[in-house]
Design a protein around this motif. Structure first.
Motif, PDB file in Angstrom:
ATOM      1  N   SER A 170      58.203  41.385  74.070  1.00 37.82           N
ATOM      2  CA  SER A 170      56.895  42.034  74.127  1.00 37.82           C
ATOM      3  C   SER A 170      57.005  43.345  74.897  1.00 37.82           C
ATOM      4  CB  SER A 170      55.873  41.107  74.784  1.00 37.82           C
ATOM      5  OG  SER A 170      56.284  40.775  76.094  1.00 37.82           O
ATOM      6  N   GLU A 171      56.321  44.343  74.406  1.00 36.88           N
ATOM      7  CA  GLU A 171      56.317  45.668  75.028  1.00 36.88           C
ATOM      8  C   GLU A 171      54.876  46.053  75.302  1.00 36.88           C
ATOM      9  OE1 GLU A 171      57.908  50.220  74.082  1.00 36.88           O
ATOM     10  OE2 GLU A 171      58.080  48.612  72.594  1.00 36.88           O
ATOM     11  N   VAL A 172      54.619  46.451  76.527  1.00 33.00           N
ATOM     12  CA  VAL A 172      53.255  46.801  76.920  1.00 33.00           C
ATOM     13  C   VAL A 172      52.995  48.261  76.536  1.00 33.00           C
ATOM     14  CG1 VAL A 172      51.631  46.987  78.829  1.00 33.00           C
ATOM     15  CG2 VAL A 172      53.330  45.146  78.806  1.00 33.00           C
ATOM     16  N   PHE A 173      52.064  48.466  75.627  1.00 32.94           N
ATOM     17  CA  PHE A 173      51.639  49.811  75.239  1.00 32.94           C
ATOM     18  C   PHE A 173      50.271  49.698  74.578  1.00 32.94           C
ATOM     19  CE2 PHE A 173      53.701  48.109  71.505  1.00 32.94           C
ATOM     20  CZ  PHE A 173      52.949  48.579  70.443  1.00 32.94           C
ATOM     21  N   PRO A 174      49.478  50.743  74.583  1.00 37.08           N
ATOM     22  CA  PRO A 174      48.141  50.689  73.961  1.00 37.08           C
ATOM     23  C   PRO A 174      48.244  50.615  72.443  1.00 37.08           C
ATOM     24  CG  PRO A 174      48.600  52.906  74.763  1.00 37.08           C
ATOM     25  CD  PRO A 174      49.733  52.040  75.243  1.00 37.08           C
ATOM     26  N   ALA A 175      48.251  49.413  71.915  1.00 34.18           N
ATOM     27  CA  ALA A 175      48.439  49.230  70.477  1.00 34.18           C
ATOM     28  C   ALA A 175      47.285  49.822  69.681  1.00 34.18           C
ATOM     29  CB  ALA A 175      48.594  47.742  70.158  1.00 34.18           C
ATOM     30  N   LEU A 176      46.052  49.676  70.195  1.00 33.47           N
ATOM     31  CA  LEU A 176      44.899  50.215  69.477  1.00 33.47           C
ATOM     32  C   LEU A 176      44.962  51.729  69.385  1.00 33.47           C
ATOM     33  CD1 LEU A 176      42.283  49.382  68.080  1.00 33.47           C
ATOM     34  CD2 LEU A 176      41.113  49.616  70.271  1.00 33.47           C
ATOM     35  N   GLN A 177      45.424  52.342  70.452  1.00 32.39           N
ATOM     36  CA  GLN A 177      45.567  53.797  70.418  1.00 32.39           C
ATOM     37  C   GLN A 177      46.643  54.213  69.422  1.00 32.39           C
ATOM     38  OE1 GLN A 177      46.336  55.494  74.253  1.00 32.39           O
ATOM     39  NE2 GLN A 177      46.567  57.578  73.465  1.00 32.39           N
ATOM     40  N   SER A 178      47.699  53.420  69.301  1.00 27.50           N
ATOM     41  CA  SER A 178      48.747  53.726  68.325  1.00 27.50           C
ATOM     42  C   SER A 178      48.199  53.666  66.902  1.00 27.50           C
ATOM     43  CB  SER A 178      49.904  52.738  68.494  1.00 27.50           C
ATOM     44  OG  SER A 178      50.917  52.985  67.551  1.00 27.50           O
ATOM     45  N   ILE A 179      47.349  52.667  66.626  1.00 26.44           N
ATOM     46  CA  ILE A 179      46.730  52.571  65.302  1.00 26.44           C
ATOM     47  C   ILE A 179      45.817  53.769  65.055  1.00 26.44           C
ATOM     48  CG2 ILE A 179      45.177  51.204  63.863  1.00 26.44           C
ATOM     49  CD1 ILE A 179      46.244  48.718  65.233  1.00 26.44           C
ATOM     50  N   GLN A 180      45.052  54.163  66.076  1.00 29.39           N
ATOM     51  CA  GLN A 180      44.162  55.311  65.919  1.00 29.39           C
ATOM     52  C   GLN A 180      44.949  56.593  65.642  1.00 29.39           C
ATOM     53  OE1 GLN A 180      42.474  56.940  69.433  1.00 29.39           O
ATOM     54  NE2 GLN A 180      40.532  57.497  68.457  1.00 29.39           N
ATOM     55  N   GLU A 181      46.071  56.781  66.359  1.00 28.76           N
ATOM     56  CA  GLU A 181      46.885  57.972  66.142  1.00 28.76           C
ATOM     57  C   GLU A 181      47.463  57.991  64.726  1.00 28.76           C
ATOM     58  OE1 GLU A 181      47.346  60.563  67.967  1.00 28.76           O
ATOM     59  OE2 GLU A 181      46.228  59.904  69.725  1.00 28.76           O
TER      60      GLU A 181
END
Length: 722
Positions: free
Chosen positions: A476-487
């Motif tokens: 598991s890697e902690v990162f803003p997944a929702l922001q990645s989808i938005q980008e």
């Protein structure tokens, strides 16, 4: 000389008794009895083959070191089995090799024989117990290639240990990368990737076959002794086991060899012997014996994977097995084999001859990932490397389809390794390739929101321990997944804008663009993704001005869909959301007002509009067009994309004989326009009526010129107020 030629050769029993007789002469030169005994055994072996007992006796003679090397070498060549090879003969040969009584040349010949008849040995357990003894012989330069080949066939997961990996790596450091050592190390890395961190040089052939005539002779004797019905079934199902052990085959099977080379996926072969007695003694059931899905369910806990894990690409039964019982070492073996094979055929040695084989492998890999609904991490790493050298032509449909199975990553990483190579290809290719790339990115987003988002949320949930059924789990890697989808959505939006401008709003590219935003309009309601994003204004207006009626209806449906998205988001508890800002809502409201003014109010280019609107055109510019009633050009009746529907509708609704003007009046009664909207819906353009009914509150007045303008404006603004 003539007298010698007329003498008959002794039979097999007499020939064998000569070699087992302790008082027999071992001298080679001038020893006629020895020569006749050798020729008698050779003739019988080449015609009918030798029985297991005879092979066991001859093995004892060869390894005892009693006879000369020339005699022993000819005897080894005679070890052609009529049916099977007794395991005791193989064990005895290796045991005598440890005494050094046979010379190195005879030992090497015995190892070559064991490799050729490996599939015909009636058992493997005792032979496998000598794995450590065999590994000792890798120190010999003469025996090393043959020992590595035999170890390659015998290796199981429990045999791969660090104390065996280190001598092989030291040998490569000392004498260089040898194909046979690399082959054994590659197999070790398939089983235990964590033990071998150094890159291994790939070879097309790890173990070169130099005994083609010998192998062909063994195969001919086996087929000659096999009953006709079993022979036909054997050839049809197994393609002769010996050909699966060696990389090169004799010219008599050239058509079959060429066919095999076109398929690099390993055959489904059991690691042990398929003899009924051997199978009955084990609680494991070979996958080859499963013939139906019901048998798969009944034996699911007792099934044994084939000797090569990559064979799962061939069978859905195996895919069910590995998905129900995910094992990390199986995933590592499959992933590493795929990475090595793809890298070899697409990067190291690409050629026109390998394209059919690679295409078949890619299709099998796509079916495998679709079945599991997840990508293979090592294949993803291969794609990241390959995309930077990809010409955009080779295997394009398969490569793009594999990209759609990429896992959820931080956007910067996705952009660097995937989106940037695709962007360069997008802007340097024709419209057909652009559409393929856009379809790929649409499916990538669908995979992220429907599969990878839930998987990412599960791995981030540290409070409760959940058992992952994923075959290829990743850390598991902690990162803003929702922001990645938005980008990703923003990126595709900008890509579509530039692509449509470059292709002058091509109809096919517009179709795939709207298909992407139709998916974006479902993120909140269908996938529970707190993200709203309206298409950029250039996309909205290019679709609105399009000459295709379906395009106009679809953009109206998309705008209506975003209204539903925002409404659904407002009804949920306060949570982190993306895209729901005052600025974005204001821009979207401007688009809504422009579409309402054009379709319903017949004031597409009125001077009272906000300067931020694209429809804001100064009066002086409107007058320069010289077109009377330019504001009605995009109304329901006069829109260029809807004129054909308008003409058909008026023909059906007006009394017979009534002339139809080229530009009918747009300011008809509300009832007439409602009937026209119903007609458009019946023609498959329901998006327009959905948009009108959602954003325009039609009053009871029969003339919309007084009621509709104010209501339309107020409704469109209040629907998205923040």
């Amino acid at each position: 000389m003539a007298e010698e030629a007329t003498r008959q050769l002794p039979n097999l029993e007499d020939s064998l008794s000569y070699f087992t007789d302790e008082s027999a002469s071992t001298k080679v030169r001038g020893n006629i009895k020895l020569q006749l005994a050798l020729e008698g055994i050779e003739q019988h072996a080449q015609n009918k083959g030798l029985s297991p007992d005879t092979i066991l006796s001859l093995t004892q003679v060869i390894t005892s070191g009693k006879f000369a090397d020339s005699t022993n070498s000819r005897l080894v060549k005679c070890l052609i089995p009529a049916t099977t090879v007794p395991e005791e003969a193989a064990v005895r040969a290796i045991s005598w090799m440890c005494t050094n009584k046979p010379s190195k040349n005879v030992q090497a010949l015995l190892l070559r024989w064991l490799v050729l008849v490996y599939d015909l040995i009636d058992g493997k357990d005792k032979l496998h117990a000598l794995y450590g003894v065999l590994f000792f012989f890798i120190q010999s330069d003469v025996l090393c290639p043959h020992v590595c080949h035999l170890l390659y066939l015998l290796t199981r997961k429990q045999d791969v240990r660090l104390f065996r990996v280190r001598p092989l790596l030291d040998m490569q450091t000392r004498v260089g990368a040898q194909p046979h050592v690399t082959g054994l190390l590659s197999l070790y890395k398939l089983y235990r990737p964590e033990l071998i961190n150094v890159p291994l040089k790939t070879h097309r052939v790890f173990f070169k076959q130099t005994d083609k005539a010998w192998a062909a002779l063994i195969r001919q004797v086996q087929l000659r002794n096999c009953p006709r019905e079993e022979r036909d079934q054997w050839l049809k199902t197994t393609q002769i086991p010996i050909t699966n052990l060696i990389n090169d085959v004799d010219p008599t099977t050239e058509p079959r060899a060429k066919k095999a080379k076109l398929d690099c996926i390993p055959a489904i072969e059991y690691s042990g012997c398929l003899d009924q007695n051997t199978t009955a003694q084990s609680d494991k059931v070979p996958v080859q014996l499963v013939g139906s899905f019901q048998e798969l369910l009944n034996n699911l806990d007792n099934l044994e994977l084939p000797s090569q894990a990559a064979a799962v690409l061939r069978s859905q039964y195996l895919q069910h097995l590995v998905s129900c019982h995910p094992q990390q070492h199986v995933a590592h073996r499959i992933g590493y084999w795929l990475y090595r094979t793809l890298h070899q055929d697409l990067v190291d040695c690409p050629s026109a001859s390998t394209k059919p084989r690679v295409e078949k492998l890619l299709k099998a890999l796509i079916n495998f990932t679709d079945f599991l609904q997840e990508g293979v991490p090592l294949c993803e790493m291969f794609l990241w490397e390959y995309l930077f050298t990809w010409n955009g032509l080779d295997h394009r449909p398969q490569i793009l389809q594999l990209i759609t199975r990429s896992r959820l990553h931080p956007f910067q990483r996705l952009n660097d390794y995937v989106l940037e190579p695709l962007r360069r290809l997008f802007f340097t290719s024709r419209v057909h390739c652009k559409c393929q790339i856009l379809a790929c990115l649409t499916e990538l987003l669908r995979n992220h929101v429907s599969v990878e988002w839930a998987r990412h949320q599960q791995t981030q949930n540290s409070e409760e321990e959940t058992t992952s059924l994923s075959l290829f789990p990743v850390d598991s890697e902690v990162f803003p997944a929702l922001q990645s989808i938005q980008e990703l959505v923003f990126y595709v939006d900008r890509l579509c804008v530039v692509g449509l401008q470059q292709e002058d709003g091509h109809a096919m590219l517009m179709h795939y663009t709207l298909g992407f935003f139709e998916l974006v309009t479902q993120l909140q309601r269908r996938f529970d993704i707190p993200l709203v994003h309206a298409p950029s204004a250039p996309i909205v207006y290019m679709a609105m001005f399009d000459t295709n009626a379906l395009t106009v209806a679809r953009i109206c449906a998309i705008m209506y869909g975003f209204r539903e998205e925002v409404t659904s988001l407002k009804q949920k508890p306060v949570q982190e959301s993306y895209g729901f800002t005052s600025s974005s809502i204001r821009k979207f409201n401007n688009c809504i007002l422009d579409i309402c003014d054009a379709l319903w109010r017949c004031k597409a280019f009125s001077s009272g509009k906000n300067e931020a609107s694209v429809f804001h055109v100064p009066k002086s510019v409107v007058k320069q067009t010289g077109i009377e009633g330019v504001g009605e050009s995009f109304s329901l009746y006069n829109h260029i994309a809807l004129q054909g529907f308008t003409h058909t509708f008026l023909q059906k609704s007006l009394p017979p004989g009534t002339p139809i003007t080229p530009r009918p009046r747009s300011r008809q009664s509300t009832q007439d326009r409602s009937a026209y909207l119903d007609f458009l819906t019946s023609q498959g353009l329901e998006g327009i009526q959905g948009f009108i009914s959602s954003f325009i509150k039609v009053g009871k007045s029969s003339t919309p010129s007084s009621a509709a303008p104010s209501t339309a404006s107020s409704t469109a603004t209040s629907a998205y107020s923040t």
